[in-house]
Design an enzyme around this catalytic site. Structure first.
Site, mmCIF file in Angstrom:
data_model
loop_
_atom_site.group_PDB
_atom_site.id
_atom_site.type_symbol
_atom_site.label_atom_id
_atom_site.label_comp_id
_atom_site.label_asym_id
_atom_site.label_seq_id
_atom_site.Cartn_x
_atom_site.Cartn_y
_atom_site.Cartn_z
ATOM 1 N N SER A 1 2.994 -43.432 13.917
ATOM 2 C CA SER A 1 2.770 -43.876 15.289
ATOM 3 C C SER A 1 4.052 -44.390 15.921
ATOM 4 O O SER A 1 4.928 -44.937 15.229
ATOM 5 C CB SER A 1 1.719 -44.992 15.292
ATOM 6 O OG SER A 1 1.662 -45.645 16.543
ATOM 7 N N TYR B 1 -1.433 -53.048 13.179
ATOM 8 C CA TYR B 1 -1.545 -51.584 13.192
ATOM 9 C C TYR B 1 -0.186 -50.957 12.935
ATOM 10 O O TYR B 1 -0.042 -50.057 12.096
ATOM 11 C CB TYR B 1 -2.107 -51.120 14.532
ATOM 12 C CG TYR B 1 -2.055 -49.610 14.707
ATOM 13 C CD1 TYR B 1 -2.871 -48.785 13.943
ATOM 14 C CD2 TYR B 1 -1.184 -49.028 15.626
ATOM 15 C CE1 TYR B 1 -2.816 -47.401 14.094
ATOM 16 C CE2 TYR B 1 -1.130 -47.652 15.776
ATOM 17 C CZ TYR B 1 -1.943 -46.843 15.018
ATOM 18 O OH TYR B 1 -1.884 -45.480 15.154
#
Length: 325
Positions: free
Chosen positions: A128, A153
Site C-alpha cells: 500500500s 494498517y
C-alpha cells in the site's frame, strides 16, 4: 495449473480474477467473505466470476494456520496473487487485532504455503501507498525510506514487505510487492471516500471534508491497477540476490480532495453539503506515486483520468448498486 488469487471476493481481487479468466487462465479464488463491509457486494462479485467454467472458489480464512495447505493439496499451484487483507486506515484504530491477524498472520501463511509448493514460480502481493507514512518528498519513490508509518494498517503492510524480503533471501521465493495508491472504480469498497461521498450527496446528507479539502490523493482507476497486476504476474524477478522487488501502482497525478468533490457534483448533478473538519488520526496530507520503475520494467502507464474513472463508478453505482444489485 490454476493461478491462486486470495481475496477473490474483494474489489481488486475480483477484477484481477476476471482479467485472468478473460485471457484463458484457470483461476482458483479464496476468500473468507467477512462482514467488514456489505457481504452482499462480495457475493455479487463472486457471482460474476462463477459464470466462468475456469473459475473455482473456496471460502476459507487464509490466516488460519495451514488452511491453504490443507484446502489446496494437490492443486499444483505455481503462481499466487495475494490480495486478501484487512483494509482501511481508520478501522485500524478501532480493531487493531483484525489487522495483525489478516495482514501479518495471513501474509505469513501465504508465504509458508508458497514455500511448500513444488516448482513454485511467483508470488505477487498487495502492499500500500500507506507505507510512505509522513514522507515529505514527492513523488513517492520505491527507494524512499518507509520506516515512519502513521497508522497500524501501514505498519502491517510494511511488515508484509519485510517478511517477503526475508523469504526471498532465505528461501529464494520469487516475489513482487505492489504498493497500490487509492484504488477506485465500479464494484469498489463502500468504506472509500468516493463511495461515501456519492451515497451521501445523492441522499442529501452532509459529507465530512477533512483538512478543508486540501488533502491530495493519487486516485488510481481499477482497470489500470489490474493491467499492472497482470503485467507483473508472468514476469518473476530474475535476480537471485534476493529474488524480490517492489513497485508503486498509482496514477502519478494527485488530485485535491476539493476538486475531487467538484467532479462528483458535476457527474451527479447535485451540490454537496460540505462539512470541513481537521485531519483524522492515521491520515496523511498527500500521496503521489513515482511510476518510473514500473514503466521502465513493464512499459506500464496509467491511462484513466479521474473524471472518466469517477464517471464509470457513478454510472455503475446508479444503474447497478442502487438499481437493485
Amino acid at each position: 495449473m490454476p493461478i491462486l488469487v486470495t481475496g477473490a471476493a474483494g474489489f481488486i481481487g475480483s477484477h484481477v480474477c476476471l482479467k485472468l479468466l478473460e485471457r484463458g487462465d484457470d483461476v482458483l479464488g479464496v476468500d473468507n467473505v467477512n462482514d467488514y463491509y456489505e457481504p452482499r457486494l462480495k457475493r455479487a462479485r463472486l457471482a460474476r466470476l462463477a459464470a466462468a467454467s475456469r473459475f473455482s472458489f473456496l471460502e476459507i480464512d487464509i490466516a488460519e494456520p495451514m488452511a491453504l495447505a490443507r484446502a489446496l493439496s494437490g492443486q499444483n499451484i505455481t503462481k499466487v496473487v495475494h490480495l486478501a487483507a484487512q483494509a482501511g486506515v481508520r478501522y485500524s484504530l478501532e480493531n487493531p487485532r483484525a489487522y495483525i491477524r489478516s495482514n501479518i498472520s495471513g501474509h505469513l501463511e501465504v508465504l509458508e504455503f508458497c514455500r511448500g509448493c513444488p516448482g513454485f514460480e511467483h508470488l505477487v502481493y498487495a502492499s500500500s501507498s500507506s507505507v510512505y507514512g509522513g514522507n515529505q518528498k514527492v513523488p513517492f519513490s520505491e527507494s524512499d525510506r518507509v520506516d515512519n508509518p502513521v497508522s497500524l494498517y501501514a505498519a502491517t503492510k510494511r511488515s508484509d514487505e519485510l517478511m517477503s524480503h526475508t523469504y526471498a533471501h532465505l528461501f529464494g521465493l520469487r516475489q513482487t510487492g505492489l504498493r497500490f495508491f487509492t484504488v477506485y472504480g465500479p464494484w469498489g469498497r463502500p468504506d472509500m471516500a468516493y463511495w461515501i461521498f456519492t451515497k451521501a450527496i445523492l441522499e442529501g446528507k452532509p459529507i465530512r471534508v477533512f483538512n478543508n479539502g486540501e488533502m491530495r490523493r493519487d486516485f488510481t482507476y481499477i482497470d489500470d491497477v489490474v493491467e499492472a497486476v497482470i503485467a507483473v504476474v508472468d514476469k518473476p524477478p530474475l535476480t537471485d540476490a534476493p529474488p524480490g522487488r517492489i513497485y508503486n501502482v498509482g496514477n502519478n497525478q494527485p488530485a485535491r480532495l476539493g476538486d475531487f468533490i467538484d467532479i462528483l457534483e458535476r457527474l451527479l448533478g447535485v451540490k454537496a453539503n460540505r462539512q470541513s473538519e481537521t485531519m483524522q488520526p492515521g491520515d496523511v496530507a498527500r500521496t503521489f506515486a513515482d511510476m518510473t520503475l514500473l514503466e521502465q520494467d513493464f512499459g506500464f502507464k496509467p491511462r484513466t483520468s479521474l473524471e472518466i474513472g469517477l464517471g464509470k463508478f457513478v454510472n455503475w453505482y446508479q444503474s447497478e448498486w442502487t438499481g437493485g444489485l
